[in-house]
Design a protein around this motif. Structure first.
Motif, mmCIF file in Angstrom:
data_model
loop_
_atom_site.group_PDB
_atom_site.id
_atom_site.type_symbol
_atom_site.label_atom_id
_atom_site.label_comp_id
_atom_site.label_asym_id
_atom_site.label_seq_id
_atom_site.Cartn_x
_atom_site.Cartn_y
_atom_site.Cartn_z
ATOM 1 N N UNK A 492 4.878 2.946 4.080
ATOM 2 C CA UNK A 492 5.138 2.267 2.808
ATOM 3 C C UNK A 492 4.004 1.286 2.479
ATOM 4 N N UNK A 493 3.500 0.584 3.470
ATOM 5 C CA UNK A 493 2.395 -0.351 3.233
ATOM 6 C C UNK A 493 1.138 0.366 2.768
ATOM 7 N N UNK A 494 0.860 1.522 3.387
ATOM 8 C CA UNK A 494 -0.324 2.287 2.979
ATOM 9 C C UNK A 494 -0.165 2.792 1.545
ATOM 10 N N UNK A 495 1.047 3.212 1.193
ATOM 11 C CA UNK A 495 1.280 3.706 -0.176
ATOM 12 C C UNK A 495 1.096 2.589 -1.196
ATOM 13 N N UNK A 496 1.617 1.392 -0.829
ATOM 14 C CA UNK A 496 1.461 0.256 -1.753
ATOM 15 C C UNK A 496 -0.027 -0.103 -1.921
ATOM 16 N N UNK A 497 -0.769 -0.085 -0.806
ATOM 17 C CA UNK A 497 -2.195 -0.394 -0.879
ATOM 18 C C UNK A 497 -2.933 0.635 -1.746
ATOM 19 N N UNK A 502 -5.075 1.833 -7.793
ATOM 20 C CA UNK A 502 -5.034 2.641 -9.023
ATOM 21 C C UNK A 502 -4.280 1.947 -10.141
ATOM 22 N N UNK A 503 -3.882 0.730 -9.960
ATOM 23 C CA UNK A 503 -3.145 0.061 -11.026
ATOM 24 C C UNK A 503 -4.042 -0.213 -12.244
ATOM 25 N N UNK A 504 -5.332 -0.467 -12.021
ATOM 26 C CA UNK A 504 -6.218 -0.804 -13.138
ATOM 27 C C UNK A 504 -6.611 0.398 -13.984
ATOM 28 N N UNK A 505 -6.609 1.585 -13.448
ATOM 29 C CA UNK A 505 -7.056 2.760 -14.219
ATOM 30 C C UNK A 505 -5.892 3.514 -14.852
ATOM 31 N N UNK A 511 6.584 2.938 -12.193
ATOM 32 C CA UNK A 511 8.048 3.062 -12.077
ATOM 33 C C UNK A 511 8.445 4.045 -11.000
ATOM 34 N N UNK A 512 7.778 5.200 -11.004
ATOM 35 C CA UNK A 512 8.118 6.214 -9.979
ATOM 36 C C UNK A 512 7.768 5.712 -8.591
ATOM 37 N N UNK A 513 6.592 5.011 -8.498
ATOM 38 C CA UNK A 513 6.201 4.484 -7.189
ATOM 39 C C UNK A 513 7.210 3.456 -6.685
ATOM 40 N N UNK A 514 7.657 2.581 -7.584
ATOM 41 C CA UNK A 514 8.642 1.570 -7.162
ATOM 42 C C UNK A 514 9.938 2.227 -6.695
ATOM 43 N N UNK A 519 13.452 3.471 -2.174
ATOM 44 C CA UNK A 519 14.180 4.467 -1.363
ATOM 45 C C UNK A 519 13.712 4.427 0.093
ATOM 46 N N UNK A 520 12.369 4.286 0.248
ATOM 47 C CA UNK A 520 11.830 4.236 1.610
ATOM 48 C C UNK A 520 12.293 2.978 2.346
ATOM 49 N N UNK A 521 12.338 1.872 1.636
ATOM 50 C CA UNK A 521 12.847 0.633 2.249
ATOM 51 C C UNK A 521 14.320 0.773 2.626
#
Length: 661
Positions: A492-497, A502-505, A511-514, A519-521
């Motif tokens: 989960x940490x790697x996915x968030x990183x 890619x948040x700027x581009x 929403x899907x990532x959250x 779900x993973x948490x």
């Protein structure tokens, strides 16, 4: 049929016939019993033990002449009573038979000793000690006949009631003096024959190579030892009544003891410890002799001082002597035991010596078996101990003791059996019982030491198992955390990183990532809760009863709950929960029960958790299995776990836990 048995039966029938015939002259013409009938009754009563036991011995030992000789000994006793009865009849109705009886009865007293002397020559195997002893048998048969004939020839006047009876044998006047000399010479010859018969017993005892023959000879000697008792009773009669009337008791005891002891020797030589009986008889005989001697001396001295007899003063002095002899009897018993019963003396001395050394710290009580082995000179002798948890006897090291077919003497203390003595090749039952009583305290000390040693070993083993179980539990937690929640959280940490880059581009769907991260948490939290539940069930927060209801709802068979102890300390409740959980899991997994019962109750400071099922049974506490680990957990909390699981009878697991709150 063997000839000795046949002759014994014939002799017994002749004796019975003689008894019946003797009743006729014992009855006077008017139908009342004459005075001599008392002697007849006494003779018959004294003869019956020899005759009956002689027939019994002849039946059980058909090839031995011992039974026949016992019957003949009884016949000589009957002859005394019959003689008195016949003498009364002959005095009233003289005739040829009267003359014959009057002549032969003057010297027939020797025949009273012949059966007993022959019995001493052939006892116990029915054979002579050697061929040279045949002359003793011949002498015992010939000398009484010669003496009886000589007495008939030299008697001038017959005693009453034959004083008027004519002499049947009247030799020329030159022969009676010579015959008298021969008759007197026959007396020491006959005495020598009796001494030779007695010496045959001593020789046979020294030659005996087996304990059975020695025991039989000792039994016979014990019976014959009542003859000195007859002499003592005669002595006491003269002292007390100035008449030998008390000798009757001694003669009766001798007439009964000899056949009884002979029968025991032949048929049941192991009935009792004969060495102990002989030692006790000799001790009390010596004490009685000392008392009689003191009474005699006291009576004599009182008579000299008072000028007359004073039985009261003599009796008082004798009572003082008896009180003084009380401690002397114990010492006398020890001295007699040392000579006649060395095994008892050795055993009791060994136990007392070991006890003293143990108290002084110079020996260990576990040396009891070695000490008794040395005392009895028997390397096969064993001492066994009974400890909780052992189905049989164990030795001082805790190893099982298998007595096999050897006789076992239990050792008791306070009404409980604490051990046993296993006989090897030596020692009678009575001696082993005495040894068991004397060594009971030492055996109890050893038994407690074995129990403590086992408890310490079990505690050490349980501590080791708990330590290993703790290590295994930590490794399991580490593995579960590493392979489960830890991996999910790292991923989960790697996915968030990655999403952060890619948040700027605007290429990432935040929403899907959250949603995916949430779900993973949730999965990680669930896994952590499962791990935490393995450490302590969260359902225990609402009490043990609620936790057991939740646990029972997960079991695929009906569970009957009875929980009357819910307000328990957390550590007790957790242990009780794990006992119920493990027991129900094992029942469902291995026993295929139709129903399970769980009962939790509290009495005082004890909580009892009982789980029972109606499954196939046969459960065991095997090392490394769930029940063994459960037992370690219960013991670690200060409790005890019991398992009852007969084949086909269901299983019951019961834990008793301390609860101080």
């Amino acid at each position: 049929m063997a000839l000795p048995r046949l002759l014994a039966y014939v002799a017994a029938m002749l004796v019975c016939a003689l008894m019946g015939v003797a009743v006729v002259p014992a009855v006077a013409g008017d139908g009342t019993v004459a005075q001599d009938g008392t002697a007849l009754v006494a003779g018959i009563a004294l003869a019956l033990p020899s005759v009956v036991l002689g027939v019994l011995v002849a039946t059980r030992r058909p090839r031995s002449v011992v039974g026949l000789l016992l019957v003949l000994a009884g016949a000589t006793t009957v002859r005394l009573g019959v003689g008195e009865s016949y003498a009364s009849l002959a005095a009233r109705r003289p005739g040829l038979l009267t003359e014959v009886y009057a002549a032969l009865s003057q010297g027939d007293w020797m025949f009273l000793y012949v059966p007993a002397a022959l019995l001493m020559l052939v006892f116990p195997d029915g054979r002579l000690p050697g061929r040279r002893w045949r002359w003793a048998v011949a002498g015992l048969l010939v000398v009484p006949v010669l003496f009886m004939l000589i007495a008939a020839c030299v008697s001038d006047v017959y005693p009453p009631p034959f004083e008027n009876t004519p002499h049947l044998l009247r030799p020329p006047q030159a022969y009676p003096p010579v015959l008298e000399i021969v008759g007197v010479a026959l007396l020491p010859v006959f005495l020598g024959l009796l001494i030779a018969s007695a010496s045959a017993m001593v020789i046979r005892y020294r030659r005996a190579a087996d304990e059975i023959s020695r025991a039989r000879l000792k039994w016979f000697a014990l019976g014959a030892g009542f003859l000195p008792f007859a002499l003592l009773s005669c002595w006491a009669g003269y002292l007390l009544f100035d008449r030998p009337d008390l000798v009757v008791f001694g003669l009766v005891a001798t007439a009964v003891s000899v056949p009884v002891a002979t029968a025991i020797a032949m048929l049941r030589h192991d009935l009792y410890d004969v060495d102990r009986a002989i030692s006790a008889a000799v001790t009390y005989g010596l004490v009685t002799t000392i008392l009689l001697a003191f009474y005699t001396a006291a009576s004599f001295l009182v008579g000299l001082g008072a000028g007359r007899d004073s039985p009261v003063a003599a009796a008082a002095a004798t009572a003082v002597c008896a009180a003084a002899l009380a401690p002397l009897r114990v010492r006398l018993q020890r001295r007699v035991d040392r000579r006649l019963y060395p095994a008892r003396q050795a055993v009791l001395t060994a136990i007392a010596h070991l006890r003293d050394r143990v108290h002084a710290g110079q020996a260990r009580p576990e040396e009891l078996e070695a000490a008794l082995r040395d005392a009895l000179r028997d390397r096969a002798f064993r001492v066994g101990y009974r400890v909780p948890g052992a189905t049989g006897l164990v030795d001082a090291t805790g190893a099982p003791v298998d007595p096999g077919d050897a006789p076992v003497t239990p050792v008791r203390l306070g009404g409980h059996e604490i051990g046993a003595i296993v006989r090897g090749r030596a020692g009678s039952r009575e001696l082993l019982r005495e040894a068991a009583d004397a060594s009971a305290l030492l055996i109890e000390v050893v038994r407690l030491r074995i129990e403590v040693s086992r408890a310490l070993e079990e505690a050490e083993a349980s501590r080791t198992r708990l330590l290993h179980a703790g290590y295994e539990e930590r490794r399991r937690l580490e593995r579960d955390l590493h392979d489960g929640a830890q991996q999910r959280l790292v991923s989960l940490g790697m996915a968030i990183r990655l999403a952060q880059r890619h948040l700027g581009d605007d290429t990432a769907d935040v929403g899907a990532l959250l949603d995916a991260w949430v779900a993973e948490l949730a999965v990680a939290v669930t896994e952590l809760r499962q791990i935490a539940h393995g450490l302590r069930p969260s359902s225990l927060d609402d009490g043990l009863g609620n936790a057991l209801v939740t646990l029972a709802g997960k079991v695929p068979v009906p569970v009957a709950l009875d929980v009357s102890a819910d307000d328990l300390p957390d550590d007790v409740a957790m242990t009780a929960y794990y006992v119920a959980s493990e027991a129900m899991t094992n029942a469902v997994k291995h026993a295929a029960p139709a129903a399970i019962g769980v009962r939790v109750g509290r009495v005082g400071d004890r909580v009892t958790v009982r789980i029972s099922d109606d499954g196939r049974g046969g459960a065991e506490m095997r090392p490394g299995a769930g029940l063994a680990g459960l037992a370690d957990r219960v013991r670690a909390s200060g409790g005890a776990l019991r398992l009852s699981s007969p084949e086909g009878g269901g299983t019951t697991v019961e834990a008793v836990l301390p609860c101080a709150s």
